[in-house]
Design an enzyme around this catalytic site. Structure first.
Site, mmCIF file in Angstrom:
data_model
loop_
_atom_site.group_PDB
_atom_site.id
_atom_site.type_symbol
_atom_site.label_atom_id
_atom_site.label_comp_id
_atom_site.label_asym_id
_atom_site.label_seq_id
_atom_site.Cartn_x
_atom_site.Cartn_y
_atom_site.Cartn_z
ATOM 1 N N GLY A 255 5.043 -53.248 21.487
ATOM 2 C CA GLY A 255 4.175 -54.412 21.477
ATOM 3 C C GLY A 255 4.922 -55.729 21.389
ATOM 4 C CB THR A 256 7.882 -56.840 19.412
ATOM 5 O OG1 THR A 256 7.289 -56.591 18.128
ATOM 6 C CG2 THR A 256 8.744 -58.085 19.333
ATOM 7 C CG ASN B 52 -0.462 -57.359 11.576
ATOM 8 O OD1 ASN B 52 -0.847 -58.495 11.837
ATOM 9 N ND2 ASN B 52 0.685 -57.138 10.965
ATOM 10 C CD GLN C 233 -2.468 -52.622 13.635
ATOM 11 O OE1 GLN C 233 -3.113 -51.592 13.443
ATOM 12 N NE2 GLN C 233 -1.198 -52.733 13.277
ATOM 13 C CB SER D 11 2.864 -50.738 19.953
ATOM 14 O OG SER D 11 4.135 -50.285 19.547
ATOM 15 C CB ALA D 12 3.013 -45.254 22.182
ATOM 16 C CG HIS D 13 4.751 -47.259 16.636
ATOM 17 N ND1 HIS D 13 4.673 -47.644 15.322
ATOM 18 C CD2 HIS D 13 5.014 -48.382 17.333
ATOM 19 C CE1 HIS D 13 4.890 -48.934 15.221
ATOM 20 N NE2 HIS D 13 5.094 -49.417 16.431
ATOM 21 C CB CYS E 210 7.488 -56.612 11.037
ATOM 22 S SG CYS E 210 6.794 -55.624 12.370
#
Length: 377
Positions: free
Chosen positions: A71-72, A152, A180, A200-202, A328
């Site tokens: 995502g970043t 988030n 999210q 973002s897959a995770h 983060c």
């Protein structure tokens, strides 16, 4: 000691079915997608099939999906393109965005003389739509609005449809960090015309290190990474085939089970809230609570009635994994920029903890957590 994992907004356990798909790909699908021989073509076919299948879930075309490392990177790619490729001269965002957006916007403002403005948010972290319209109407400069779908840290849900309307009315581009939200909320990009979004897959039981950026058709893409022509020239770097296939499977599982998972998580969150209120009437909550139109059913940010700098550590020592804010930032002493923005005075000094849930959590785990909180308070 068994771990109770309640930090799913930071990352999620990989679904066993996703691991199976990735394992099979690792053993059989080892070609470089850019190679022209049949082994490479097989890998390329797998990547493009995954792209098409992912695109279908959001009612867009495969050409609008660019695979990234998460995502970043996707946020950075979109924001840099807005300024360097689309001629954006002004960015409107909020002070409670993820740092992938906030820090990038500040960099672009400082480096390319982009005007950076912040829309007001209320005490629950909701965007002030009247102020947003006032900002949009105040200038004819080419503008990008960047606001996250689900916060988030506190779980507040953006009124996306209204933001889309305002951006269309004032001819502004709209970028939403949807990290999210994807697989938690149905997103049809023909009905909800977001111009740019990310995944973002995770965050939905897929692997780390892979995600995608969505660019609405018609916008050219200027790469940030150079050295090859992968991703139709949008991103140089050999595609992470196994992770992409894992992400495809994770999205498929999550979207197919969205309603059932939603009911389970809503039940867990509601039960957790009710039990916390029994622990102490002075416990409060950051953001909205049980209204799923305003608050994510997967995130609960709890403000305890005391300042306890050791609370996270004590929970960790008891095998309970939670967060004080964005993962983060959890290794820093800076605290939460989101809570700093919405809390004032004594309330800002109290200890807040983010609990976030997934389909793998149980009521028993909630009970274990509640009992430990009773001890610590």
């Amino acid at each position: 000691m068994n771990t109770v994992y309640l930090d799913n907004a930071a990352t999620t356990p990989i679904d066993p079915e996703v691991i199976e798909v990735m394992s099979a790909s690792m053993s059989k699908n080892y070609g470089n997608p850019s190679s022209t021989h049949q082994v490479g073509r097989k890998a390329k076919s797998a990547v493009e099939t995954a792209r098409k299948n992912i695109a279908k879930h959001f009612n867009v075309t495969a050409s609008e999906i660019v695979f990234t490392a998460g995502g970043t990177e996707a946020d950075n790619l979109i924001l840099h393109n807005a300024v360097l490729n689309l001629g954006v001269k002004r960015i409107i965002t909020s002070k409670i965005e993820h740092h992938a957006v906030l820090h990038t916007c500040k960099y672009l403002a400082a480096t390319y003389n982009v005007v950076l403005e912040y829309v007001n948010v209320n005490d629950f972290g909701a965007v002030d739509l009247e102020h947003l319209e006032s900002l949009l109407s105040s200038s004819e400069a080419k503008t990008l609005v960047s606001l996250m779908f689900v916060n988030n840290e506190i779980g507040t849900v953006l009124n996306v449809s209204e933001v889309c309307k305002l951006c269309k009315q004032y001819a502004a581009f709209f970028h939403s960090d949807t990290v999210q939200a994807i697989t938690h909320y149905p997103i049809d990009l023909q009905k909800t015309p977001i111009d740019f979004m990310v995944a973002s897959a995770h965050k939905f039981h897929g692997p780390k290190g892979v995600g995608f950026a969505y660019f609405k058709k018609g916008f050219g893409i200027l790469p940030m990474l150079h050295g090859g022509d992968q991703e139709r020239g949008a991103r140089s770097s050999t595609e992470n085939v196994h992770a992409i296939l894992g992400m495809e499977k994770a999205i498929e599982i999550a979207i197919n089970n969205l309603e059932g998972d939603k009911k389970k998580l809503e039940s867990l969150k509601e039960y957790f809230i009710s039990e916390l209120k029994k622990v102490s009437k002075e416990i409060q909550f950051n953001g909205y609570l049980l209204d799923s139109d305003k608050s994510s059913y997967a995130i609960l940010n709890v403000r305890f009635p005391v300042k306890n700098n050791m609370l996270l550590f004590s929970l960790d020592m008891a095998g309970i994994a939670v967060s004080g804010g964005s993962a983060c930032q959890s290794g820093s002493n800076k605290g939460s920029h989101v809570l700093d923005e919405i809390l004032k005075g004594e309330e800002a000094d109290k200890t807040s903890v983010r609990f976030s849930f997934s389909k793998f959590n149980t009521l028993k785990e909630i009970d274990i957590t509640i009992n430990k909180i009773k001890e610590l308070l």
